[in-house]
Design an enzyme around this catalytic site. Structure first.
Site, PDB file in Angstrom:
ATOM      1  N   ASP A 189      -0.192   5.060   0.903  1.00  0.00           N
ATOM      2  CA  ASP A 189      -0.415   6.054   1.950  1.00  0.00           C
ATOM      3  C   ASP A 189      -0.311   5.424   3.334  1.00  0.00           C
ATOM      4  O   ASP A 189      -1.008   4.454   3.651  1.00  0.00           O
ATOM      5  CB  ASP A 189      -1.789   6.703   1.784  1.00  0.00           C
ATOM      6  CG  ASP A 189      -1.841   7.635   0.591  1.00  0.00           C
ATOM      7  OD1 ASP A 189      -0.984   8.517   0.501  1.00  0.00           O
ATOM      8  OD2 ASP A 189      -2.737   7.467  -0.260  1.00  0.00           O
ATOM      9  N   ASP A 200       0.860  -1.176   0.000  1.00  0.00           N
ATOM     10  CA  ASP A 200       0.000   0.000   0.000  1.00  0.00           C
ATOM     11  C   ASP A 200       0.902   1.234   0.000  1.00  0.00           C
ATOM     12  O   ASP A 200       2.082   1.151   0.364  1.00  0.00           O
ATOM     13  CB  ASP A 200      -0.886  -0.035   1.249  1.00  0.00           C
ATOM     14  CG  ASP A 200      -1.703   1.221   1.426  1.00  0.00           C
ATOM     15  OD1 ASP A 200      -2.410   1.611   0.482  1.00  0.00           O
ATOM     16  OD2 ASP A 200      -1.619   1.826   2.510  1.00  0.00           O
TER      17      ASP A 200
END
Length: 344
Positions: A80, A78
């Site tokens: 963020d 991922d």
């Protein structure tokens, strides 16, 4: 043998960059890693709390991935608050999702009217995204609707690439310490890194340029991608929409190719089939939902690393049950660098 089932047991927190039995058995070849961690990887001055649920199972997974070699391994991450820091100087870091606006969202399109319209969409759809009362099929349609309306506002509001560059330059966003070294280590061994995001590949690539000041030929952004005209104005989007509920390996087939400006001219291999043949996975995420990023991949062994950045007390048990390794309190990436050195 496939190690999909996690039999989690309770363990006490350890004050170390990795569990005690994680002593890297190879040397770092990049100078930046050597300066940070030391040749034996045992510098714990950078330590942070780490939790392991089932250590025996984790050791088996490490052995399985190591025996498969780098040619069978890939990293799924991922973006963020996984690769980037959760807080900076005591303030929450901004995120790249275009559905987030105001102090939380990075992108400011230079048109206050349209920023306000995106804010209105956020206030309507965001509660629906996390509502337990809405069936997943209906919620998926709502997310497609939200992302579609947001994309239309960016085009209608005249977003330019210059606005993206300026937004990144002004943003409160930074990578965790050790991310550049992790990418470099993986690049040297031709191990692909897939960064999954429901945001915009163009923004993520600009963050990489401005904050890490280099590109990595092994990094592929699986995200929504923009098309700009000769004047640098946004005119359309490539591929199908990737949103918060379809951000997984299935999205590989929907994502547009890696931005030509990020990789080298002879650069990254965009053959999705070759990525899918790498059946040993190291997955990095900051939400339990990020575990779904490997959906669609018929993996043999997966090691999942979770970054629990806030609300630690209330979320700790669920993270321990879900992830093989849990790092607490916005920790740097050095423990993952050490882990990867073992896996290779």
């Amino acid at each position: 043998m496939s190690y999909r089932v996690q039999n989690i047991i309770t363990c006490k927190p350890l004050r170390t960059s990795l569990p005690p039995r994680f002593t890297p058995r190879v040397f770092f070849r990049c100078g930046s890693c050597r300066n940070r961690i030391g040749m034996d990887g045992n510098d714990i001055s950078l330590a942070s709390e780490v939790l392991v649920g089932d250590r025996e199972l984790l050791d088996k997974k490490i052995a399985a991935i190591r025996s498969g070699g780098p040619q069978k391994m890939q990293v799924i991450a991922d973006f963020d608050r996984t690769l980037t820091r959760y807080s900076i100087d005591g303030q929450p870091g901004q995120i790249s999702l275009i559905t987030c606006v105001g102090s939380h969202g990075l992108l400011q399109q230079g048109n206050p009217e349209y920023d306000a319209k995106r804010q209105q969409l956020y206030e309507y759809y965001h509660p629906l995204e996390f509502s337990p009362k809405i069936p997943i099929e209906e919620k998926t349609k709502l997310m497609e609707e939200w992302w579609g309306k947001t994309h239309a506002l960016l085009i209608e509001g005249g977003l330019t690439y210059d606005a993206i560059k300026q937004s990144v330059a002004n943003a409160t966003i930074a990578f965790r310490e050790g991310v550049a070294e992790l990418f470099e280590y993986l690049e040297e061994r031709d191990i692909p890194v897939l960064i999954f995001s429901a945001g915009l590949a163009d923004i993520i690539e600009e963050v990489l340029r401005q904050k890490l000041h280099r590109s990595f030929k092994n990094v592929k952004i699986v995200s929504n991608r923009m098309v700009f005209d000769s004047d640098g104005c946004l005119v359309s989007f490539k591929g199908k929409t990737i949103h918060s509920l379809n951000k997984n390996e299935h999205a590989l087939d929907m994502a547009a190719p890696l931005h030509e400006q990020l990789g080298d001219a002879d650069g990254p291999n965009n053959n999705n089939a070759s990525v899918k043949n790498r059946t040993n996975v190291l997955l990095l995420g900051d939400h339990i939902g990020d575990l779904g990023m490997s959906d669609g991949l018929n993996y043999e062994t997966r090691i999942s690393v979770g970054f629990l950045n806030d609300n630690v007390e209330n979320s700790l048990d669920s993270y321990k049950r879900s992830f093989d390794i849990v790092y607490l309190n916005d920790t740097p990436m050095w423990g993952v660098v050490e882990l990867v050195s073992q896996l290779c």
